[in-house]
Design an enzyme around this catalytic site. Structure first.
Site, PDB file in Angstrom:
ATOM      1  N   SER A 135       0.871  -1.177   0.000  1.00  0.00           N
ATOM      2  CA  SER A 135       0.000   0.000   0.000  1.00  0.00           C
ATOM      3  C   SER A 135       0.908   1.226   0.000  1.00  0.00           C
ATOM      4  O   SER A 135       1.803   1.349  -0.834  1.00  0.00           O
ATOM      5  CB  SER A 135      -0.924  -0.029   1.229  1.00  0.00           C
ATOM      6  OG  SER A 135      -1.761   1.099   1.264  1.00  0.00           O
ATOM      7  N   TYR A 149      -5.489   8.234  -6.038  1.00  0.00           N
ATOM      8  CA  TYR A 149      -4.477   7.323  -5.489  1.00  0.00           C
ATOM      9  C   TYR A 149      -4.832   6.979  -4.051  1.00  0.00           C
ATOM     10  O   TYR A 149      -4.831   5.806  -3.655  1.00  0.00           O
ATOM     11  CB  TYR A 149      -3.097   7.969  -5.570  1.00  0.00           C
ATOM     12  CG  TYR A 149      -2.001   7.091  -5.000  1.00  0.00           C
ATOM     13  CD1 TYR A 149      -1.557   5.975  -5.679  1.00  0.00           C
ATOM     14  CD2 TYR A 149      -1.425   7.390  -3.762  1.00  0.00           C
ATOM     15  CE1 TYR A 149      -0.558   5.163  -5.153  1.00  0.00           C
ATOM     16  CE2 TYR A 149      -0.429   6.591  -3.236  1.00  0.00           C
ATOM     17  CZ  TYR A 149       0.002   5.474  -3.936  1.00  0.00           C
ATOM     18  OH  TYR A 149       0.989   4.666  -3.411  1.00  0.00           O
ATOM     19  N   LYS A 153      -5.771   3.331  -2.100  1.00  0.00           N
ATOM     20  CA  LYS A 153      -4.989   2.829  -0.962  1.00  0.00           C
ATOM     21  C   LYS A 153      -5.821   2.751   0.319  1.00  0.00           C
ATOM     22  O   LYS A 153      -5.718   1.779   1.075  1.00  0.00           O
ATOM     23  CB  LYS A 153      -3.744   3.694  -0.750  1.00  0.00           C
ATOM     24  CG  LYS A 153      -2.741   3.615  -1.905  1.00  0.00           C
ATOM     25  CD  LYS A 153      -2.344   2.182  -2.225  1.00  0.00           C
ATOM     26  CE  LYS A 153      -1.314   2.109  -3.338  1.00  0.00           C
ATOM     27  NZ  LYS A 153      -0.959   0.709  -3.663  1.00  0.00           N
TER      28      LYS A 153
END
Length: 277
Positions: A135, A149, A153
């Site tokens: 991650s 993004y 994650k």
């Protein structure tokens, strides 16, 4: 004792560093790539018996199932899955195209979820295993210009935390790796940048442009050292759920979690006010 690992995205970055160290240690690596390159061909020549390379586009569900099925059929037992394939996407939410949004979700989030789901029946039947999800500390800390993004994650971390609890009775551990900035192609080559709008110039949203320019200083993280720490987690029992790599990453994560905790603690009376008396 040697182990067998399946690692997605071994052609560069953490995937490549992990593969090189594991092969040097005498382990077997089943590595997936989207595109062939010279470095991987050289590794195959040097480790013909312990490096097994397969093509995989993690956005293709049929390919995921086939690669996993073939890997277990050929190697019988796989001790560790490292979900590493992914990329960075930079730009304000408004600047991103629909295709930008769909592709990063399919790669970083859905692709990782489906790899893990495809692996679970095999690990459960063999009675042991370890799942390592790469991650980012961006799975806990959010910055402007990184919204999608962070969405991938934060999403994969929630998924992995739940799956870790589901798999604990079957002797399968799950570890989420949260690296800070590292000197890999993630920043300096593979980063995707949206079509930028002048309205966001001179705002914090476009500060990431400084980070992507090596002339402004390189990231502090050493990919080789980070790979070593990731490998070491496999021998830890029980499996650590979160592993932060990088002093800045840990500092920023603690600050954000502390702020979040204070935020929630301040809402005690308000939260209770909605309960049925």
């Amino acid at each position: 004792m040697s182990k067998t690992w399946l690692i997605t995205g071994i052609s560069s970055g953490f995937g490549k560093a992990l593969t090189e160290q594991l092969l040097a240690n005498g382990d077997t690596v089943i590595g997936t790539v989207r595109k062939d390159n010279k470095d991987i061909r050289d590794l195959q020549e040097n480790f013909p018996d312990t490096l097994d390379v397969s093509h995989l586009d993690v956005t293709n569900l049929d390919e995921i199932h086939q690669v996993v099925k073939d890997a277990f059929s050929k190697h019988k037992q796989i001790d560790v899955l490292i979900n590493n394939a992914g990329y960075g996407l930079f730009g304000a939410a408004e600047e991103l195209s629909d295709d930008d949004v769909n592709l990063i979700l399919a790669t970083n989030l859905t692709g990782s979820i489906q790899m893990i789901r495809s692996f679970i029946p095999y690990l459960r039947k063999q009675g042991h295993g370890r799942i390592i999800q790469i991650s980012s500390y961006g799975g806990q800390v959010a910055y402007p210009g990184n919204s999608m993004y962070h969405a991938t994650k934060f999403g994969i971390e929630g998924f992995c935390e739940a799956v870790a609890q589901e798999l604990k009775p079957f002797n399968i551990g799950v570890t989420i790796i949260e690296p800070g900035g590292a000197r890999t192609e993630f920043r300096y080559g593979s980063a995707h940048v949206a079509n930028l709008m002048p309205e966001y110039d001179q705002t914090p949203t476009h500060d990431f442009l400084k980070m992507l320019d090596p002339a402004n200083g390189l990231a502090p993280g050493d990919p080789s050292k980070m790979a070593s720490r990731i490998i070491e987690t496999v021998d830890q029992t029980p499996a650590p759920l979160h592993v932060v790599l990088g002093s800045k990453a840990l500092r920023e994560t603690i600050l954000r979690l502390t702020d979040r905790l204070h935020e929630y603690q301040s809402e005690t009376d308000m939260a209770a006010s909605t309960d049925i008396e």
